[in-house]
Write a protein that holds these residues in place. Structure first.
Motif, short mmCIF file in Angstrom:
data_model
loop_
_atom_site.label_atom_id
_atom_site.label_comp_id
_atom_site.label_asym_id
_atom_site.label_seq_id
_atom_site.Cartn_x
_atom_site.Cartn_y
_atom_site.Cartn_z
N ILE A 37 -3.37 -3.86 -7.62
CA ILE A 37 -4.42 -2.84 -7.78
C ILE A 37 -5.50 -3.38 -8.71
CG2 ILE A 37 -4.96 -0.58 -8.78
CD1 ILE A 37 -2.26 0.40 -7.60
N ALA A 92 2.25 1.77 -3.37
CA ALA A 92 1.21 2.31 -4.25
C ALA A 92 1.02 3.81 -4.02
CB ALA A 92 -0.11 1.57 -4.03
N GLN A 143 0.84 -1.20 0.00
CA GLN A 143 0.00 0.00 0.00
C GLN A 143 0.87 1.25 0.00
OE1 GLN A 143 -3.42 0.17 -0.25
NE2 GLN A 143 -3.04 2.35 -0.50
#
Length: 72
Positions: free
Chosen positions: A67, A24, A21
C-alpha cells in the motif's frame, strides 16, 4: 512435479496481486478461491509464492508495504 521456489524481489503475478488486494480489503484465506476463481489449493500455493517473492512471512506487513509503495 515440485513447484518452483520464488526468489525475493521477483515480480508478483496478476493473480497474486488479486490475492493481496483481497487481503487489503479484509478477506480471509477461505474467501480467496471465490475472489480469484481457483481452488483453495491454488490459493495456498499463491500465498506461499507471495511470501517467498516478498521475502516476508507476515501478511499484514506485506499488505502495508505494498500500500505504501502504491502497488495495491
Amino acid at each position: 512435479m515440485p513447484r518452483k521456489v520464488q526468489r525475493p524481489g521477483t515480480p508478483l503475478t496478476p493473480r497474486e496481486k488479486l490475492i493481496l488486494q483481497a487481503w487489503a480489503e479484509g478477506k480471509i484465506r477461505k474467501q480467496l478461491p471465490e475472489v480469484i476463481g481457483k481452488s483453495l489449493w491454488v490459493v495456498d500455493t499463491d500465498i506461499k509464492s507471495i511470501y517467498e517473492r516478498m521475502g516476508m512471512t507476515n501478511k499484514v506487513a506485506i499488505v502495508a508495504k505494498l500500500i505504501r509503495e502504491g502497488v495495491i
